[in-house]
Design an enzyme around this catalytic site. Structure first.
Site, PDB file in Angstrom:
ATOM      1  N   HIS A 119       0.770  38.229 -54.874  1.00 52.19           N
ATOM      2  CA  HIS A 119       0.670  36.779 -54.737  1.00 52.19           C
ATOM      3  C   HIS A 119       0.303  36.386 -53.304  1.00 52.19           C
ATOM      4  O   HIS A 119      -0.471  35.452 -53.091  1.00 52.19           O
ATOM      5  CB  HIS A 119       1.989  36.119 -55.139  1.00 52.19           C
ATOM      6  CG  HIS A 119       2.415  36.449 -56.538  1.00 52.19           C
ATOM      7  ND1 HIS A 119       1.764  35.950 -57.649  1.00 52.19           N
ATOM      8  CD2 HIS A 119       3.422  37.229 -57.012  1.00 52.19           C
ATOM      9  CE1 HIS A 119       2.347  36.402 -58.746  1.00 52.19           C
ATOM     10  NE2 HIS A 119       3.360  37.186 -58.389  1.00 52.19           N
ATOM     11  N   HIS A 399       8.627  35.645 -26.265  1.00 52.86           N
ATOM     12  CA  HIS A 399       9.988  35.112 -26.324  1.00 52.86           C
ATOM     13  C   HIS A 399      10.996  36.109 -25.772  1.00 52.86           C
ATOM     14  O   HIS A 399      11.943  35.720 -25.069  1.00 52.86           O
ATOM     15  CB  HIS A 399      10.345  34.744 -27.762  1.00 52.86           C
ATOM     16  CG  HIS A 399      11.793  34.417 -27.949  1.00 52.86           C
ATOM     17  ND1 HIS A 399      12.719  35.354 -28.378  1.00 52.86           N
ATOM     18  CD2 HIS A 399      12.490  33.280 -27.748  1.00 52.86           C
ATOM     19  CE1 HIS A 399      13.914  34.796 -28.428  1.00 52.86           C
ATOM     20  NE2 HIS A 399      13.805  33.542 -28.060  1.00 52.86           N
ATOM     21  N   HIS A 434       1.117  28.065 -20.071  1.00 47.09           N
ATOM     22  CA  HIS A 434       0.138  27.643 -21.074  1.00 47.09           C
ATOM     23  C   HIS A 434      -0.904  26.704 -20.467  1.00 47.09           C
ATOM     24  O   HIS A 434      -2.103  26.821 -20.771  1.00 47.09           O
ATOM     25  CB  HIS A 434       0.842  26.952 -22.243  1.00 47.09           C
ATOM     26  CG  HIS A 434       1.442  27.896 -23.229  1.00 47.09           C
ATOM     27  ND1 HIS A 434       2.648  28.522 -23.026  1.00 47.09           N
ATOM     28  CD2 HIS A 434       1.007  28.324 -24.447  1.00 47.09           C
ATOM     29  CE1 HIS A 434       2.933  29.292 -24.061  1.00 47.09           C
ATOM     30  NE2 HIS A 434       1.949  29.201 -24.934  1.00 47.09           N
TER      31      HIS A 434
END
EC number: 2.3.1.26
Length: 522
Positions: A119, A399, A434
């Site tokens: 699936h 992280h 960032h």
């Protein structure tokens, strides 16, 4: 439980057989012969079940024992165990996991496990079908407009222009990272304290100058295009984070070795392996897989290349036609809002492609080539019901670094009660990094990422915390992601074309840092 249940089933079976024997039917002898066969078959199946359960229990015990051994071996041998916390220290205002360290074990990436389900593979096939639709639409439009069937990769060629220069620049960056931190550590371990401190700090200062100044100089001097700049800035940030992790993990053991505690310095081979393996946390050893599956490596590199082509088609078909001439039209709030909403779909596509190409394909390819066992580069961030959980699970590699060296070290310096300050420090470091990456890649300063990450993301992190559960919160998180990606794609694309349509007559500092899209409407 099992023997009693088996006897009960046997009694019921025998009872049924007895009743059948007493029934006045013509084939009574047949039923009499079938009843003992049924009893024997049932007993045989019970024995097979018991044997299977015993084998499964033994295999499970062996797997758990091996996992425990690998977890114990993955702890750094050069560090002493942390002392137990004092009584009453685990309060709500304190951090109970202050001494928690990253433990590496052999495990597959989550998407590799999900791909085993048919699936989920269908969703993967749907994305491939979307790429095929983009290719067909591009060919059809080119054939209708220009009468030819030819895929043009102008955007891809432009983005990766001067790539050899970027790769040549990477060599001194790598050599500086390979030699300077390790030699500084050796000086601190063997030389006199005053001389070793001076030489080691000089080496690290030279290393920082090379990593920080060289890629910026090359990118500005030679006007590198965005994709080539990506190579430099990602390697720059990666080398800085790896150097810091190596020194942070190895220096305490080196200082204890100077005091004669018998702790060996890290080996050069382990540091060299660390520079290439897909983790930012240094350990002397990592769990390794027994062999390399080169077909798996080729598959992941091919998928990463497919994601790059996918991103080029999305930008070329959904973004360039919309934003290329937007700065030439009069400004209106309606046009700005519509452009943001239009950019939500390509924005979320870009987010998913970056995640799959880098965090799954690229890192898994290098992990497989280096036989790196721990493939948990991300977790199920798509199921997050809070932004705090999303930030923890989206990029586990980064992280872990932020948690170990910003959050935990912040708690050690400020005290266990300063959880909020340490968390804000994590957001500040991550937001600045960032924004620096976006500024480096695009070639201009436009603090959209800084505001979204530090201000909006920080507020959502405290508002949508882990106590928010339920499907509605997951829908809300995805809605915010859609809008955030739309804002980024829209504003950055507008600024990109505004700086090309309205160049500055004279370069000034305020002209470089002031958004050009606010005033460029010719």
């Amino acid at each position: 439980m099992e023997p009693g249940g088996a006897r009960l089933r046997l009694q019921r079976t025998e009872g049924l057989g007895g009743e059948r024997e007493r029934q006045p039917c013509g084939d009574g002898n047949t039923e009499t012969h079938r009843a003992p066969d049924l009893v024997q078959w049932t007993r045989h199946m019970e024995a097979v079940k018991a044997q299977l359960l015993e084998q499964a229990q033994g295999q499970l015990r062996e797997l758990l024992d091996r996992a425990m051994r690998e977890a114990i071996q993955s702890y750094p041998s050069q560090d002493k165990p942390l002392p137990p916390p004092p009584p009453g220290s685990l309060s709500r205002t304190q951090e109970p996991s202050l001494g928690k360290q990253k433990v590496f074990i052999i495990r597959k990436s989550l998407l590799d496990e999900l791909m085993e389900v048919q699936h989920f593979r269908t969703i993967y096939h749907m994305f491939i079908a979307g790429l095929c639709v983009f290719i067909i639409s591009t060919l059809a439009i080119d054939f209708i407009d220009e009468g030819r069937l030819l895929l043009e990769f102008d955007l891809l060629i432009f983005s990766f222009g001067q790539l050899p220069l970027a790769l040549v620049t990477w060599v001194p960056m790598f050599l500086s990272t390979l030699l300077a931190p390790y030699q500084a550590l050796r000086l601190w371990a063997r030389g006199t304290w005053t001389q070793a401190t001076g030489l080691g700090c000089a080496l690290l200062a030279a290393h920082a100058v090379v990593l920080c100044a060289l890629p910026v100089h090359v990118a500005v001097e030679h006007q590198l295009p965005p994709a080539s700049r990506c190579v430099l800035v990602f390697e720059q940030v990666r080398f800085l984070m790896k150097s810091y992790s190596f020194l942070r993990e190895a220096v305490p053991g080196t200082l204890r070795a100077r005091r004669g505690e018998g702790i060996q310095a890290p080996s050069f081979s382990s540091y060299l392996y660390f520079l290439f393996c897909p983790t930012l946390i240094y350990r002397e050893t990592y769990p390794r897989t027994p062999y390399v599956r080169w077909n798996y490596v080729a598959k992941n590199f091919a998928q990463a290349l497919g994601c790059v082509l996918y991103a080029c088609f999305i930008l070329g078909r959904l973004c360039v036609p919309v934003f290329a001439n937007m700065s030439r039209e009069p400004f209106s709030t309606r046009a700005l809002v519509l452009s943001i909403l239009h950019a939500t779909l390509p924005g979320i596509f870009m987010l998913l492609l970056i995640f799959f190409a880098f965090l799954h394909c690229w890192l898994n390819a290098f992990a497989e080539m280096l036989r790196f066992g721990d493939r948990m580069f991300y977790r199920d961030w798509w199921n997050s019901t809070s932004f705090s959980n999303y930030y923890r699970t989206w990029n586990v590699v980064v992280h872990d670094w932020l948690y170990s060296y910003v959050y935990q070290d912040g708690l050690r310096l400020l005290g266990a009660r300063a959880r909020g300050v340490a968390m804000l420090g994590v957001f500040l470091v991550s937001a600045v990094a960032h924004e620096y990456i976006f500024c480096f890649v695009l070639g201009f300063f436009y603090p959209v990422m800084l505001i979204l990450f530090l201000v909006i993301g920080g507020m959502l992190n405290f508002m949508m915390h882990d106590q928010r559960t339920g499907p509605a919160w997951n829908v809300l998180m995805w809605t915010m992601l859609f809008l955030g990606q739309g804002i980024q794609v829209s504003l950055y694309c507008q600024e990109w074309y505004a700086r090309r349509h309205c160049p500055l007559p004279q370069a000034t500092f305020w002209g470089l840092v002031t958004p050009r899209s606010w005033s460029c409407h010719t």
